[in-house]
Design a protein around this motif. Structure first.
Motif, mmCIF file in Angstrom:
data_model
loop_
_atom_site.group_PDB
_atom_site.id
_atom_site.type_symbol
_atom_site.label_atom_id
_atom_site.label_comp_id
_atom_site.label_asym_id
_atom_site.label_seq_id
_atom_site.Cartn_x
_atom_site.Cartn_y
_atom_site.Cartn_z
ATOM 1 N N LEU A 21 -34.010 38.823 39.525
ATOM 2 C CA LEU A 21 -33.289 39.982 40.048
ATOM 3 C C LEU A 21 -33.225 41.107 39.017
ATOM 4 O O LEU A 21 -33.234 42.278 39.372
ATOM 5 C CB LEU A 21 -31.872 39.575 40.470
ATOM 6 N N GLY A 22 -33.172 40.765 37.745
ATOM 7 C CA GLY A 22 -33.162 41.773 36.688
ATOM 8 C C GLY A 22 -34.489 42.493 36.542
ATOM 9 O O GLY A 22 -34.548 43.600 35.998
ATOM 10 N N LEU A 23 -35.568 41.902 37.030
ATOM 11 C CA LEU A 23 -36.872 42.550 36.939
ATOM 12 C C LEU A 23 -36.916 43.852 37.731
ATOM 13 O O LEU A 23 -37.626 44.788 37.350
ATOM 14 C CB LEU A 23 -37.982 41.602 37.399
ATOM 15 N N ASP A 24 -36.157 43.929 38.834
ATOM 16 C CA ASP A 24 -36.064 45.200 39.558
ATOM 17 C C ASP A 24 -35.487 46.281 38.655
ATOM 18 O O ASP A 24 -36.011 47.393 38.588
ATOM 19 C CB ASP A 24 -35.167 45.065 40.800
ATOM 20 N N PHE A 143 -26.127 37.009 36.424
ATOM 21 C CA PHE A 143 -26.753 38.139 37.113
ATOM 22 C C PHE A 143 -26.416 39.447 36.406
ATOM 23 O O PHE A 143 -27.281 40.303 36.219
ATOM 24 C CB PHE A 143 -26.286 38.213 38.568
ATOM 25 N N GLY A 144 -25.163 39.623 36.012
ATOM 26 C CA GLY A 144 -24.743 40.860 35.351
ATOM 27 C C GLY A 144 -25.394 41.061 34.002
ATOM 28 O O GLY A 144 -25.900 42.142 33.688
ATOM 29 N N VAL A 145 -25.398 40.010 33.186
ATOM 30 C CA VAL A 145 -25.996 40.110 31.847
ATOM 31 C C VAL A 145 -27.495 40.382 31.954
ATOM 32 O O VAL A 145 -28.024 41.285 31.283
ATOM 33 C CB VAL A 145 -25.711 38.827 31.025
ATOM 34 N N CYS A 146 -28.183 39.629 32.799
ATOM 35 C CA CYS A 146 -29.631 39.842 32.947
ATOM 36 C C CYS A 146 -29.936 41.222 33.523
ATOM 37 O O CYS A 146 -30.841 41.909 33.041
ATOM 38 C CB CYS A 146 -30.252 38.758 33.812
ATOM 39 N N GLY A 147 -29.181 41.647 34.533
ATOM 40 C CA GLY A 147 -29.404 42.971 35.115
ATOM 41 C C GLY A 147 -29.210 44.073 34.098
ATOM 42 O O GLY A 147 -30.007 45.009 34.002
#
Length: 186
Positions: A21-24, A143-147
C-alpha cells in the motif's frame, strides 16, 4: 498457549500489505516531487499521508464488519478519477504561462487530495481485514509508518530527479499521476 508462528505469520502478512500500500505513496510521491518541492513540504505531505494511512484502514476495518459487500470497485474508480484529474491539472500547469494553478500540492487542499488518493486503497484493504480477526493497532500503525516512509522516499527521489529535468519535471510528474489514475480505473 501463545502460538508464535501464527503471530509471526500475521506480522509478515501485515508488513507485506503495508509495503504494498505504501508503494502508491512512493510512486505518486515521485510525481509530486518532480514538480519541485521543499523539504518542509516533504515532511508535511508525508505526515498527512501517514495519518491517512492510519485513518483510512481503521475506518475500513470498522466498515468491513458491516457493509463489505456494498463497496466493490467503487473506491478504485474514485481514486483513479482523482489521480487522473490531478495529473491532467499538473500537465496543463506545466505548459501554462503565469502562476494560475487550481490546486497547489503545497496547499492544504493539495496535501489532503494527494494523501486521500494514495490511501483509498488502505480503506479497501481495511474493509477486507475487518472481516477477519487482525490485530487492529499493529495493522494501522504498520500501514501508517510504511505509507509515511514510502511517501518521503518518493518525494525526495522525485525532487532529486526534477533538479535534472528542468521545466519538464511537472509535466512528467503529471503524466505519472495520470497513468496511475488510469491504472486504478482500468
Amino acid at each position: 498457549m501463545w502460538d508464535v508462528s501464527a503471530h509471526v505469520g500475521q506480522l509478515v502478512t501485515i508488513l507485506i500489505m503495508a509495503v504494498a500500500l505504501g508503494l502508491d505513496a512512493f510512486s505518486l510521491g515521485i510525481g509530486i516531487g518532480m514538480k519541485g518541492i521543499r523539504l518542509r513540504d516533504v515532511l508535511r505531505i508525508s505526515t498527512v499521508t501517514a495519518l491517512f494511512h492510519i485513518i483510512m484502514p481503521l475506518i475500513g476495518m470498522y466498515t468491513g464488519k458491516y457493509v463489505s459487500s456494498l463497496l466493490g470497485d467503487i473506491t478504485s474508480y474514485a481514486a483513479g478519477g482523482l489521480l487522473v484529474l490531478l495529473g491532467a491539472h499538473m500537465i496543463l500547469n506545466a505548459f501554462r504561462e503565469g502562476d494560475t494553478k487550481l490546486v497547489d500540492h503545497r496547499s492544504l487542499l493539495g496535501v489532503i487530495l494527494f494523501s486521500l488518493s494514495v490511501s483509498v486503497d488502505s480503506f479497501s484493504v481495511g474493509v477486507s481485514l475487518g472481516m477477519f480477526s487482525s490485530d487492529l493497532v499493529l495493522t494501522v500503525l504498520a500501514f501508517g509508518v510504511c505509507g509515511g516512509l514510502m511517501s518521503v522516499m518518493g518525494l525526495l527521489l522525485g525532487r532529486r530527479v526534477s533538479q535534472n529535468m528542468g521545466d519538464y519535471g511537472e509535466a512528467v510528474g503529471g503524466a505519472i499521476l495520470l497513468a496511475f489514475g488510469l491504472l486504478f480505473i482500468f
